[in-house]
Design a protein around this motif. Sequence first.
Motif, PDB file in Angstrom:
ATOM      1  N   ARG A 170      50.446 -47.152  51.737  1.00 43.78           N
ATOM      2  CA  ARG A 170      49.547 -48.294  51.947  1.00 43.78           C
ATOM      3  C   ARG A 170      49.157 -48.353  53.422  1.00 43.78           C
ATOM      4  NH1 ARG A 170      51.404 -53.603  50.685  1.00 43.78           N
ATOM      5  NH2 ARG A 170      49.460 -54.064  49.577  1.00 43.78           N
ATOM      6  N   ILE A 171      47.855 -48.467  53.687  1.00 38.95           N
ATOM      7  CA  ILE A 171      47.354 -48.559  55.053  1.00 38.95           C
ATOM      8  C   ILE A 171      46.458 -49.774  55.164  1.00 38.95           C
ATOM      9  CG2 ILE A 171      45.985 -47.437  56.845  1.00 38.95           C
ATOM     10  CD1 ILE A 171      46.897 -44.776  55.817  1.00 38.95           C
ATOM     11  N   ALA A 172      46.768 -50.671  56.090  1.00 37.58           N
ATOM     12  CA  ALA A 172      45.992 -51.885  56.287  1.00 37.58           C
ATOM     13  C   ALA A 172      44.828 -51.608  57.231  1.00 37.58           C
ATOM     14  CB  ALA A 172      46.877 -52.994  56.847  1.00 37.58           C
ATOM     15  N   VAL A 173      43.709 -52.265  56.973  1.00 35.94           N
ATOM     16  CA  VAL A 173      42.508 -52.097  57.782  1.00 35.94           C
ATOM     17  C   VAL A 173      42.082 -53.465  58.305  1.00 35.94           C
ATOM     18  CG1 VAL A 173      40.172 -51.166  57.894  1.00 35.94           C
ATOM     19  CG2 VAL A 173      41.829 -50.188  56.283  1.00 35.94           C
ATOM     20  N   ALA A 174      42.309 -53.701  59.590  1.00 37.92           N
ATOM     21  CA  ALA A 174      41.841 -54.935  60.223  1.00 37.92           C
ATOM     22  C   ALA A 174      40.361 -54.775  60.543  1.00 37.92           C
ATOM     23  CB  ALA A 174      42.631 -55.202  61.508  1.00 37.92           C
ATOM     24  N   GLY A 175      39.552 -55.694  60.023  1.00 36.77           N
ATOM     25  CA  GLY A 175      38.114 -55.524  60.141  1.00 36.77           C
ATOM     26  C   GLY A 175      37.565 -54.654  59.022  1.00 36.77           C
TER      27      GLY A 175
ATOM     28  N   LEU B 201      43.118 -63.243  61.437  1.00 34.69           N
ATOM     29  CA  LEU B 201      43.691 -62.488  62.552  1.00 34.69           C
ATOM     30  C   LEU B 201      43.788 -63.319  63.821  1.00 34.69           C
ATOM     31  CD1 LEU B 201      41.809 -59.099  62.033  1.00 34.69           C
ATOM     32  CD2 LEU B 201      44.148 -59.677  61.359  1.00 34.69           C
ATOM     33  N   LEU B 202      43.067 -64.434  63.886  1.00 35.71           N
ATOM     34  CA  LEU B 202      43.065 -65.259  65.093  1.00 35.71           C
ATOM     35  C   LEU B 202      43.986 -66.463  64.982  1.00 35.71           C
ATOM     36  CD1 LEU B 202      39.281 -65.250  66.073  1.00 35.71           C
ATOM     37  CD2 LEU B 202      41.156 -64.290  67.407  1.00 35.71           C
ATOM     38  N   ALA B 203      43.853 -67.238  63.927  1.00 37.14           N
ATOM     39  CA  ALA B 203      44.571 -68.511  63.814  1.00 37.14           C
ATOM     40  C   ALA B 203      46.042 -68.286  63.495  1.00 37.14           C
ATOM     41  CB  ALA B 203      43.908 -69.387  62.744  1.00 37.14           C
ATOM     42  N   GLY B 204      46.781 -67.871  64.497  1.00 37.51           N
ATOM     43  CA  GLY B 204      48.218 -67.658  64.327  1.00 37.51           C
ATOM     44  C   GLY B 204      48.570 -66.472  63.466  1.00 37.51           C
ATOM     45  N   GLY B 205      47.567 -65.650  63.124  1.00 36.35           N
ATOM     46  CA  GLY B 205      47.839 -64.503  62.256  1.00 36.35           C
ATOM     47  C   GLY B 205      48.209 -64.914  60.849  1.00 36.35           C
ATOM     48  N   ALA B 206      47.612 -66.025  60.382  1.00 39.08           N
ATOM     49  CA  ALA B 206      47.951 -66.554  59.055  1.00 39.08           C
ATOM     50  C   ALA B 206      47.720 -65.504  57.977  1.00 39.08           C
ATOM     51  CB  ALA B 206      47.091 -67.790  58.762  1.00 39.08           C
ATOM     52  N   GLY B 207      48.709 -65.321  57.111  1.00 39.86           N
ATOM     53  CA  GLY B 207      48.614 -64.391  56.000  1.00 39.86           C
ATOM     54  C   GLY B 207      48.977 -62.958  56.325  1.00 39.86           C
ATOM     55  N   LEU B 208      49.229 -62.660  57.600  1.00 35.36           N
ATOM     56  CA  LEU B 208      49.496 -61.272  57.996  1.00 35.36           C
ATOM     57  C   LEU B 208      50.817 -60.754  57.449  1.00 35.36           C
ATOM     58  CD1 LEU B 208      48.368 -60.575  61.689  1.00 35.36           C
ATOM     59  CD2 LEU B 208      47.841 -59.243  59.632  1.00 35.36           C
ATOM     60  N   ASP B 209      51.852 -61.562  57.527  1.00 38.03           N
ATOM     61  CA  ASP B 209      53.168 -61.082  57.096  1.00 38.03           C
ATOM     62  C   ASP B 209      53.138 -60.646  55.639  1.00 38.03           C
ATOM     63  OD1 ASP B 209      54.461 -61.352  59.518  1.00 38.03           O
ATOM     64  OD2 ASP B 209      55.051 -63.424  59.144  1.00 38.03           O
ATOM     65  N   ALA B 210      52.518 -61.442  54.783  1.00 41.74           N
ATOM     66  CA  ALA B 210      52.445 -61.091  53.370  1.00 41.74           C
ATOM     67  C   ALA B 210      51.566 -59.862  53.161  1.00 41.74           C
ATOM     68  CB  ALA B 210      51.896 -62.274  52.572  1.00 41.74           C
ATOM     69  N   ALA B 211      50.456 -59.783  53.889  1.00 40.32           N
ATOM     70  CA  ALA B 211      49.527 -58.663  53.706  1.00 40.32           C
ATOM     71  C   ALA B 211      50.136 -57.335  54.150  1.00 40.32           C
ATOM     72  CB  ALA B 211      48.238 -58.927  54.474  1.00 40.32           C
ATOM     73  N   LEU B 212      50.996 -57.366  55.159  1.00 42.41           N
ATOM     74  CA  LEU B 212      51.559 -56.130  55.701  1.00 42.41           C
ATOM     75  C   LEU B 212      52.854 -55.707  55.011  1.00 42.41           C
ATOM     76  CD1 LEU B 212      50.950 -56.492  59.556  1.00 42.41           C
ATOM     77  CD2 LEU B 212      49.584 -55.271  57.860  1.00 42.41           C
ATOM     78  N   ASP B 213      53.276 -56.438  54.026  1.00 39.97           N
ATOM     79  CA  ASP B 213      54.490 -56.065  53.302  1.00 39.97           C
ATOM     80  C   ASP B 213      54.293 -54.703  52.627  1.00 39.97           C
ATOM     81  OD1 ASP B 213      57.050 -56.344  52.163  1.00 39.97           O
ATOM     82  OD2 ASP B 213      56.168 -57.100  50.301  1.00 39.97           O
ATOM     83  N   GLY B 214      55.132 -53.736  52.976  1.00 45.80           N
ATOM     84  CA  GLY B 214      55.052 -52.404  52.397  1.00 45.80           C
ATOM     85  C   GLY B 214      53.976 -51.516  52.984  1.00 45.80           C
ATOM     86  N   VAL B 215      53.347 -51.951  54.074  1.00 48.78           N
ATOM     87  CA  VAL B 215      52.288 -51.161  54.718  1.00 48.78           C
ATOM     88  C   VAL B 215      52.913 -50.148  55.686  1.00 48.78           C
ATOM     89  CG1 VAL B 215      50.452 -51.303  56.457  1.00 48.78           C
ATOM     90  CG2 VAL B 215      50.407 -52.805  54.459  1.00 48.78           C
ATOM     91  N   ASP B 216      52.445 -48.921  55.634  1.00 46.26           N
ATOM     92  CA  ASP B 216      52.968 -47.866  56.501  1.00 46.26           C
ATOM     93  C   ASP B 216      52.245 -47.795  57.842  1.00 46.26           C
ATOM     94  OD1 ASP B 216      54.901 -46.282  54.648  1.00 46.26           O
ATOM     95  OD2 ASP B 216      53.108 -46.589  53.440  1.00 46.26           O
ATOM     96  N   ALA B 217      50.932 -48.044  57.843  1.00 47.57           N
ATOM     97  CA  ALA B 217      50.144 -47.928  59.066  1.00 47.57           C
ATOM     98  C   ALA B 217      49.045 -48.981  59.064  1.00 47.57           C
ATOM     99  CB  ALA B 217      49.536 -46.530  59.189  1.00 47.57           C
ATOM    100  N   VAL B 218      48.574 -49.311  60.256  1.00 44.22           N
ATOM    101  CA  VAL B 218      47.460 -50.250  60.435  1.00 44.22           C
ATOM    102  C   VAL B 218      46.362 -49.542  61.208  1.00 44.22           C
ATOM    103  CG1 VAL B 218      46.686 -52.378  61.572  1.00 44.22           C
ATOM    104  CG2 VAL B 218      48.888 -52.334  60.376  1.00 44.22           C
ATOM    105  N   ILE B 219      45.127 -49.658  60.723  1.00 48.34           N
ATOM    106  CA  ILE B 219      43.956 -49.188  61.462  1.00 48.34           C
ATOM    107  C   ILE B 219      43.170 -50.422  61.884  1.00 48.34           C
ATOM    108  CG2 ILE B 219      41.823 -47.849  61.375  1.00 48.34           C
ATOM    109  CD1 ILE B 219      43.086 -46.107  59.223  1.00 48.34           C
TER     110      ILE B 219
END
Length: 258
Positions: free
Chosen positions: A2-7, A38-56
Amino acid sequence: MRIAVAGGTGLVGRYVVEELAAAGREPVVLSRSRGVDLLAGGAGLDAALDGVDAVIDVSNVTTTSAKKAVAFFDTVGRHLLDAGARAGVRHHVVLSIVGIDRVGLGYYRGKLRQEAVVENGPLPWTVLRATQFHEFAAQTLDRVPGPVAVVPRMRTQPVAAREVARHLVELALAPARGMAPDLAGPRVEQLVDMVRRLLRARRERRLVLPVRMPGATGAAMTGDGQLPLPGGPLGPRGSQTFDEWLLQQVGPHSVQGG
């Protein structure tokens, strides 16, 4: 994997998501529409990145203000890195711009801050600096509608956004390497010429008014400031020229006289 894509809903981000799927990877789009801020305290990031190997990270803000650009990239970068460290992300990849350390634009100061945050952050990282995309001509043209198009004088070596996305995915699947070699397109262009060819391709009649930015910034933009450093390590080169991109986007008449 799993790879997360910010933007992931933006210009390059959509291509990154497509390239990840084509490579058999699971893209995780980080955007407000998917419940991540991604701005307001990173709301939702922890759940979204669960099990993610890399972020782009191809997140972006539209501004010429150094203050706004620095605030955006600093905040987003820290939120992504902190949440990534908590989630056990193994690789953080960032898209940056060739020449940001040589051209004194306000937006570029924000990108420099982003690079610094990543370099000093808790995760293994890779930063890819790419030249302007072919789409930059359209972005410049469409920024202010009207009969006159004000276009800065600038030399660039434009690259296809899809080719940038493909290279980002390749980097994300490999071990972290710090600063990757610059990615540029196959040919040096003048932005004013690109805009004129785009207008001709669209069959639009607008007066193009070239302007030179003042001082050292203008000198860098009209010189080699936004090109890969001469004598430096030869980085990868995209294959699609601006005229080929025009042909693909608009049609056969687009390259006539180009």
